[in-house]
Design a protein around this motif. Structure first.
Motif: not given
Length: 400
Positions: A244-248
């Motif tokens: 999720a953090l990578q996608d953001l």
């Protein structure tokens, strides 16, 4: 239940030299709050102390946590029930938890904190409030929580004044407005199944740190059905959070702290390899202080348990004097000696993590990565997203 023990570090590969332990440095430092905070929290080690309330824990125990964490160069967290002078006075870096119950919520203490953690949920009881039984509600505990003496105190399961991100942003701005002039550190907020952190004392709202709390742990402050049957293992939570953090585009910009079931330096190394920036320990810290000490074996036996299995901390009868409010039992616990034991435990955890990182050829523990791991069981492979040992196969992600 799959645990970090079901993951194995592969060590050095043929393409990467291991580091020589006495000559080549492997750094363990962590900085929390690098996105917005004017004064990020700088830690010497990637292990912090999780939030455990005064009430669940005795005053001397909170003091020992503060002393031990400071000696080790890391931070402590208040937990429900407010900030004690013992913990603030001996914690170089102290995170103040802003919980749904608002027990012990004090704007003056908010100003004294080095960070604020707005808790959304706890991994030991996600979606449910905790309970501090009446036998632990002494005059001091009741005064701090503004509730009657000797009455069971239930913590709320959600914040009463916000229902989503927009409300939370307003709450963050409100807490920032209470901060002292000239003092800037990171502020935290929490998200189910565990805490999320956001920066404090800065001009823009937004997350600086996410604290992800898995189902293991808890100071027995809820029903067995919650502890045993609700929530997800920490191992299963890390990779989705990292994704999720990578996608953001926020991985390593927003720090990820993982809590729940961390017991050794090997667990720390594996959590970091899966993408965490640091871990938090709770139960392990209590054991390090002296909880379940064999010298109290006869008394544990009287309580119907043993010195290696006692966890009825909600009853307030802890022979070690750590999870009780009984003044006679508390006298048994020496906070200075407890702090020394905790400092030693944190030092060993860090050295164990470093040892694994060196074997993998890493000059910083944050350079550990999923490729340094393999899974020993199908369940761990599926949950952690790490290939089964001897294969390149992750269950649910293609052929064998």
């Amino acid at each position: 239940m799959p645990h970090f023990d079901d993951l194995l570090s592969l060590g050095a590969s043929i393409s990467r030299y291991p580091l020589e332990g006495y000559r080549e440095k492997c750094d363990t430092s962590v900085v929390l709050g690098t996105r917005f905070a004017k004064k990020p929290i700088e830690l010497k080690i990637p292990v912090t102390i999780a939030g455990m309330s005064f009430g669940a824990l005795s005053g001397p125990a909170k003091e020992a946590l503060g002393r031990g964490a400071t000696l080790a160069g890391t931070s402590t967290t208040t937990g429900d029930g407010g900030m004690t002078n013992e913990e603030r006075g001996h914690s170089e870096k102290l995170v103040y938890q802003y919980l749904p119950s608002r027990y012990g919520m004090n704007p003056d203490d908010l100003r004294r904190a080095d960070a604020i953690e707005v808790v959304v949920g706890q991994g030991a009881k996600p979606g449910g409030g905790g309970m501090l039984l009446g036998q632990k509600i002494t005059e001091r505990v009741a005064r701090m929580r503004n509730l009657p003496i000797g009455i069971d105190q239930r913590s709320a399961c959600r914040h009463p004044d916000w229902t989503g991100p927009d409300d939370l942003e307003i709450k963050i701005l409100e807490t920032a407005a209470r901060s002292p002039t000239g003092k800037s550190r990171s502020i935290s907020r929490s998200a189910a199944p565990g805490p999320i952190t956001t920066p404090r004392w800065r001009s823009r709202p937004g997350a600086d740190v996410v604290v992800l709390d898995g189902m293991q742990g808890g100071t027995a402050a809820t029903q067995d059905v919650f502890i045993e049957h609700v929530g997800q293992p920490t191992l299963a939570c890390i990779r989705p959070a990292v994704k999720a953090l990578q996608d953001l585009g926020m991985h390593r910009k927003v720090q990820l702290v993982v809590s729940g079931g961390i017991r050794s330096g090997a667990d720390v190394a594996k959590a970091l390899a899966l993408g965490a920036d640091a871990v938090a320990i709770g139960t392990a810290a209590l054991i390090a202080l002296g909880e379940n000490d064999p010298k109290w074996a006869a008394e544990y036996d009287t309580l119907g348990t043993t010195a290696d299995a006692y966890d009825d901390w909600h009853e307030g009868k802890d022979p070690a004097g750590i999870t009780t409010q009984d003044p006679e039992l508390m006298k048994r616990f020496d906070p200075i000696e407890g702090a020394r034991k905790l400092r030693n435990f944190l030092a060993v955890m860090t050295l164990e993590c470093q040892t694994i990182a060196r074997a993998c050829g890493k000059s910083h523990v944050h350079n550990l990565e999923p490729e340094d791991l393999c899974s020993l069981t199908l369940e761990a492979a599926a949950m952690a997203g790490v290939p089964l040992a001897g294969t390149s196969w992750i269950p649910g992600q293609g052929g064998f």
